[in-house]
Motif scaffolding. Structure first.
Motif, short mmCIF file in Angstrom:
data_model
loop_
_atom_site.label_atom_id
_atom_site.label_comp_id
_atom_site.label_asym_id
_atom_site.label_seq_id
_atom_site.Cartn_x
_atom_site.Cartn_y
_atom_site.Cartn_z
N ILE A 186 0.86 -1.14 -0.41
CA ILE A 186 -0.29 -0.29 -0.22
C ILE A 186 1.08 1.25 -0.19
O ILE A 186 0.88 2.05 -0.82
N TYR A 187 1.86 0.53 0.64
CA TYR A 187 3.04 2.42 0.83
C TYR A 187 3.40 2.01 -0.56
O TYR A 187 3.47 3.42 -0.74
N TYR A 188 3.74 1.50 -0.91
CA TYR A 188 4.38 1.89 -2.61
C TYR A 188 3.81 1.63 -3.04
O TYR A 188 4.34 2.89 -4.16
N ALA A 189 2.13 1.63 -3.62
CA ALA A 189 1.38 2.35 -4.52
C ALA A 189 1.36 3.63 -4.14
O ALA A 189 1.14 4.07 -5.39
N GLY A 190 1.41 3.72 -2.77
CA GLY A 190 1.46 5.67 -2.84
C GLY A 190 2.47 6.42 -3.56
O GLY A 190 1.85 7.29 -3.77
N LEU A 191 3.46 5.89 -3.15
CA LEU A 191 4.40 6.16 -3.52
C LEU A 191 4.25 6.70 -4.80
O LEU A 191 4.95 7.18 -5.89
N ALA A 192 4.60 5.15 -5.30
CA ALA A 192 4.68 4.84 -7.01
C ALA A 192 2.99 5.78 -8.04
O ALA A 192 3.43 6.47 -9.02
N ASN A 193 2.36 5.93 -7.07
CA ASN A 193 1.55 7.01 -7.96
C ASN A 193 1.56 8.24 -7.97
O ASN A 193 1.19 9.46 -8.24
N ILE A 194 3.00 8.07 -6.82
CA ILE A 194 3.52 10.54 -7.43
C ILE A 194 3.90 10.92 -8.70
O ILE A 194 4.62 10.29 -8.86
N PRO A 195 3.17 11.14 -9.27
CA PRO A 195 3.72 11.77 -10.43
C PRO A 195 5.19 12.57 -10.72
O PRO A 195 5.53 12.86 -9.69
N PRO A 196 6.20 11.55 -11.31
CA PRO A 196 7.75 12.28 -11.52
C PRO A 196 8.10 13.95 -11.11
O PRO A 196 8.21 13.74 -11.37
N SER A 197 6.15 14.46 -12.33
CA SER A 197 6.94 15.90 -11.91
C SER A 197 7.02 16.16 -11.16
O SER A 197 8.20 17.49 -10.87
N VAL A 198 6.97 15.51 -9.76
CA VAL A 198 6.49 16.64 -8.29
C VAL A 198 7.86 16.63 -7.69
O VAL A 198 8.66 16.76 -7.37
N LEU A 199 8.37 14.51 -8.10
CA LEU A 199 9.75 14.21 -7.32
C LEU A 199 11.03 15.02 -8.91
O LEU A 199 11.65 15.68 -7.39
N GLU A 200 10.78 15.28 -9.86
CA GLU A 200 11.57 15.84 -10.41
C GLU A 200 11.82 17.53 -9.35
O GLU A 200 13.05 18.04 -9.73
N ALA A 201 10.02 18.05 -9.80
CA ALA A 201 10.51 19.33 -8.89
C ALA A 201 11.20 19.83 -7.75
O ALA A 201 11.88 20.42 -7.53
N ALA A 202 11.16 18.80 -6.81
CA ALA A 202 11.74 18.71 -5.58
C ALA A 202 13.39 18.38 -5.89
O ALA A 202 14.21 18.48 -5.22
N GLU A 203 13.57 17.79 -6.77
CA GLU A 203 14.73 17.35 -6.95
C GLU A 203 15.88 18.71 -6.99
O GLU A 203 16.72 19.14 -6.51
N ASP A 205 14.49 21.53 -6.70
CA ASP A 205 14.90 22.59 -5.90
C ASP A 205 14.94 22.34 -4.70
O ASP A 205 15.53 22.88 -3.36
N GLY A 206 16.09 21.05 -4.58
CA GLY A 206 17.43 21.35 -4.01
C GLY A 206 17.40 20.31 -2.74
O GLY A 206 18.25 20.21 -1.82
N LEU A 207 16.21 19.29 -2.39
CA LEU A 207 15.71 18.31 -0.97
C LEU A 207 16.29 17.11 -1.65
O LEU A 207 16.52 16.66 -2.36
N GLY A 208 17.05 16.58 -0.50
CA GLY A 208 17.86 15.64 -0.45
C GLY A 208 17.47 14.74 -0.06
O GLY A 208 16.00 14.41 -0.18
N ALA A 209 17.50 13.62 -0.27
CA ALA A 209 16.01 12.27 0.30
C ALA A 209 15.66 12.02 0.91
O ALA A 209 14.63 12.15 0.35
N MET A 210 16.45 12.62 2.53
CA MET A 210 15.64 12.39 3.04
C MET A 210 14.24 13.64 3.46
O MET A 210 13.13 13.15 3.89
N GLY A 211 14.73 14.80 3.11
CA GLY A 211 14.05 15.69 2.89
C GLY A 211 12.45 15.99 1.68
O GLY A 211 11.79 15.37 1.84
N ARG A 212 13.09 14.91 0.36
CA ARG A 212 11.85 14.38 -0.85
C ARG A 212 11.05 13.88 0.74
O ARG A 212 9.68 13.57 0.20
N ILE A 213 11.59 12.16 1.67
CA ILE A 213 10.51 11.94 2.02
C ILE A 213 9.65 12.28 2.87
O ILE A 213 8.78 12.21 2.71
#
Lengths: 308, 507
Positions: A186-203, A205-213
């Motif tokens: 269920i967690y994995y499905a939630g994570l997989a559902n996050i649009p790549p564009s949001v993750l790219e934007a976070a990256e 913006d300079g967010l590190g791994a922990m920051g993204r989490i």
């Protein structure tokens, strides 16, 4: 009003007639009524009675609830439930999340798939078998004793389920390493559902791994987390299989007693079905209140691009 | 790999009465009706593998086939009940309530007693007075049972007999002679003091000295120690006159109302030094048992030579006699006698037995509903014919026949010797019912794990709690007809002076 009307779906051409659909619904809904709602309603009524199975059934008003309020075993079972619940909540919400994050971060699709399969496979083992295995692990002839003896730690050899100091902890540890398949997926499905564009934007913006989490993943999977909290809470409150199999009667001297087991014992062992129904009703009310409270407290609609 | 482990773990679970292919399953829908009698014979049910070892038993099926031939149109369908053997037989309770339980079931009589007022079981007294047509010359079926006291001990509090006790079970200590010899022990001790010395030696030698299934060691131990400490006092404590057939085997047995009455007079409380002594001895003894009181897996420990003595029952003979992997010399002994060397209250009477009736067969309300009560009783009479019970018990090799003229398998001989002893003065936990019984057992576990604290303080705290539970149990029976105290009061007056001397004065 208008929007509600506009939500009415148009029936597709060639769809079966409405009367047939309603007729087909009669069976599942009827079954639900007979096998789920009627027993529940019966339990609700019997919570206010003194009912010996197969014997007299007398209305006693709130007497069962007053007795429960003063019942030291029930109160102790609530304390045990709180301890077990805290432990279960902590491990069943965090360990699968960590696991899902690790799988999500795998670059290889193949390894990601294999890990997901590995997490799900243990779910094929029936729960009763798992509990029996843990009973064996804790036994004097079990592998835990063997391990400690072979390591020269004879002094640590212990009656894990017999000792009042360790019995509850031993119950809590059943399920180690707590990599629950459903939770992880269920967690994995939630994570997989996050649009790549949001993750790219976070990256970007300079967010590190922990920051993204912390700032992207968790807020966006709150919906899934909420579902897991409810599922976990229902499991904790209603479940007593592990205690029943490992210590049978919630012993030693109620150190592992939980409300679910106490309800069962009252119903089928002490033949106090009315009292058992009262415990069941309290459990139901608690779960209802918890779920409604959670819904009010944690409002999350997840990620909705249309809302932007 | 892990599945192999799982399968191995499951297969090694001891004491499982597994079912084999080819036998009737409870899942097979058979419409209940007058011509079909559904029967649960516990370990004798065809397809069961007693102790999880050897071939599945099938004699009962052969007997049923023979009976069916004599009763054309009738059919015996074996249907094992889901019954834990204690009071949590929820499946059975629902079936009994709906009048759809098997017509003949195996159930501990004490468990059935809780529900006799609901009409779930058929009283068998009238039938027991009829002749058993399968025993030539017999006038009353009840006369075919060897031990009448044992049969009557299962009489419900309402005075009726709802079950027949066709076989006997007894406990005994299985010991590994090789392991004892390695520790320099050649003989089993005959006194409690000698046993404690031996347990000490074994403990120092790194061997778990003794244990039993679950918490049976302490449960059984309580009853046995009780009798040895109270033996001399029993004639006075037995306030209600015992039936004539109880003499000897069941002489001075304390019924639950007697125990309750005596409690109100100060016995079985902290004022009773024997009572305190009993728990002191029990706690000392527990120290030599496996670390896990209820989860020690004693069969595995015993068979893998990590446990020197396993207190079990006649049922364990089947494994010991048939397991090809047992490669050690073993024997069966019994609990030794408590002497004055151990306790000032011991009179030196030998330890009593605590087994009794094994498979206790009841006829349920289904037989009345389906109008086949006469056939059910006839089938029971057929089963209890000497030749038939002999075949059943010899095949299963777990219990001793309790029917005149039926021979016992010689491998069960050690138990037949043990069984010659007197029965214990009371089965404490069986005397209590429902919640009070569970509370007691639970408290005892806790006490024996020092949950109430160590030493005398822990003992005091435990006994105090026990008294509260005892008092509530007595209170819960205040309105029961069988618990009528005035006649006991009259008997008490005649022996009050003697008995009060045995208690410490009220502070």
């Amino acid at each position: 009003m208008n929007s509600r009307r506009s939500n009415k779906r148009k029936r597709a051409a060639g769809a079966p007639p409405l009367w047939l659909i309603y007729a087909l619904l009669v069976v599942p809904i009827g079954s639900l009524l007979v096998f789920r709602y009627v027993p529940a309603a019966s339990a609700l009524f019997h919570a206010f009675t003194a009912w010996d199975v197969g014997g007299a059934n007398t209305f006693v008003g709130l007497r069962n609830f007053i007795e429960l309020y003063r019942d030291p075993v029930f109160l102790q079972s609530l304390g045990n439930l709180a301890k077990l619940g805290f432990f279960s909540f902590t491990v069943s919400l965090t360990v699968p999340f960590i696991l899902a994050e690790m799988i999500f971060h795998l670059k290889s699709e193949r390894w990601g798939f294999l890990c997901r399969v590995a997490v799900v496979l243990p779910m094929m083992v029936p729960g009763v078998v798992v509990f029996m295995l843990w009973k064996y692990i804790y036994s004097d002839a079990g592998p835990l004793t063997e391990l400690l003896t072979n390591l020269g730690l004879d002094d640590w050899v212990h009656g894990w389920l017999s000792d009042p100091k360790t019995a509850l902890l031993a119950i809590a540890f059943v399920g180690f390493p707590f990599a629950y398949g459903v939770h992880t997926l269920i967690y994995y499905a939630g994570l997989a559902n996050i649009p790549p564009s949001v993750l790219e934007a976070a990256e970007l913006d300079g967010l590190g791994a922990m920051g993204r989490i912390l700032r992207v993943h968790i807020p966006l999977i709150l919906q899934q987390a909420k579902l897991l909290v409810v599922i976990t809470m229902i499991g904790i409150v209603n479940g007593f299989e592990s205690v029943y199999i490992l210590t049978l009667d919630g012993g030693p001297y109620n150190e592992t007693m939980v409300p679910g087991l106490y309800m069962y014992l009252n119903g089928f062992s002490y033949q106090r079905m009315g009292y058992a129904c009262a415990i069941g009703l309290l459990m139901l009310l608690f779960l209802l209140a918890f779920t409604m409270g959670l819904n009010r407290l944690v409002r999350s609609d997840g990620y909705d691009p249309a809302a932007r | 790999m892990s599945s192999c482990f799982l399968v191995a773990a499951l297969l090694s679970l001891p004491g499982c009465g597994t079912k084999e292919e080819g036998e009737e399953s409870p899942a097979v829908p058979v419409p209940p009706g007058g011509n079909v009698i559904r029967v649960d014979l516990n370990l004798y049910t065809p397809g069961t593998i007693p102790q999880g070892i050897g071939e599945p038993v099938k004699v009962a099926r052969h007997l049923a086939d023979a009976w069916e031939k004599e009763h054309p149109g009738r059919r015996i369908l074996f249907q094992p009940t889901v019954n834990t053997g204690s009071s949590e037989g929820e499946w059975l309770k629902t079936q009994l309530m709906g009048e759809i339980a098997p017509e003949i079931i195996s159930q501990n009589a004490e468990v059935a007693w809780q529900d006799t007022d609901k009409g779930w079981y058929v009283p068998l007294d009238g039938f027991l007075q009829r002749p058993n047509p399968y025993v030539p010359g017999n006038k009353h079926w009840i006369d075919t049972f060897v031990n009448q006291a044992l049969v009557n001990a299962k009489r419900a509090p309402d005075g009726k007999l709802y079950c027949i006790s066709m076989d006997i079970v007894e406990t005994g200590i299985f010991y590994n002679k090789d392991l004892l010899r390695e520790q320099g022990i050649d003989e089993m001790p005959t006194t409690w003091a000698g046993m404690i010395e031996m347990l000490d030696t074994l403990d120092r030698g790194g061997v778990t000295p003794l244990t039993a299934d679950g918490n049976l060691a302490t449960n059984w131990g309580q009853d046995i120690i009780f009798e040895m400490l109270y033996h001399d006092l029993l004639p006075d404590l037995d306030i209600l006159p015992s039936p004539p057939d109880a003499e000897g085997y069941l002489g001075h047995y304390l019924d639950p109302p007697e125990a309750g009455f005596l409690f109100t007079k100060g016995f079985f409380t902290r004022r009773d030094p024997r009572w305190v002594e009993m728990y002191r001895l029990l706690r000392q003894w527990r120290g030599y048992m496996a670390k896990e009181l209820k989860n020690s897996d004693p069969i595995r420990m015993f068979l893998t030579k990590r446990l020197a003595m396993y207190w079990s029952g006649s049922w364990f003979i089947r494994r010991m006699a048939t397991d090809p992997y047992i490669d050690f010399d073993w024997g069966v002994a019994y609990i030794p006698t408590i002497t004055r060397k151990t306790s000032p209250f011991a009179g030196g009477s030998p330890a009593t037995v605590i087994g009794g009736a094994a498979v206790q067969l009841h006829v349920t309300n289904s037989a009345i509903k389906n109008d086949n009560l006469e056939d059910c009783v006839d089938f029971l009479m057929y089963l209890t014919a000497p030749k038939n019970i002999e075949r059943l018990t010899s095949e299963a090799l777990v219990f001793i026949p309790n029917i005149r003229g039926a021979k016992m398998d010689e491998r069960l001989a050690p138990f037949s010797e043990i069984f010659k002893r007197r029965y214990c003065a009371i089965k404490w936990l069986e005397s209590f019912d429902g919640q009070y019984k569970k509370n007691w057992r639970s408290m005892m576990d806790y006490f024996l794990e020092d949950g109430f604290g160590e030493g005398e303080a822990g003992l005091e705290a435990f006994l105090k709690r026990l008294e509260v539970n005892f008092a509530r149990w007595v209170e819960s029976h205040r309105d029961d007809a069988a618990w009528h105290f005035p006649p006991m009061e009259d008997a008490w007056k005649t022996r009050e002076a003697r008995l009060l001397r045995e208690l410490t004065p009220i502070q």
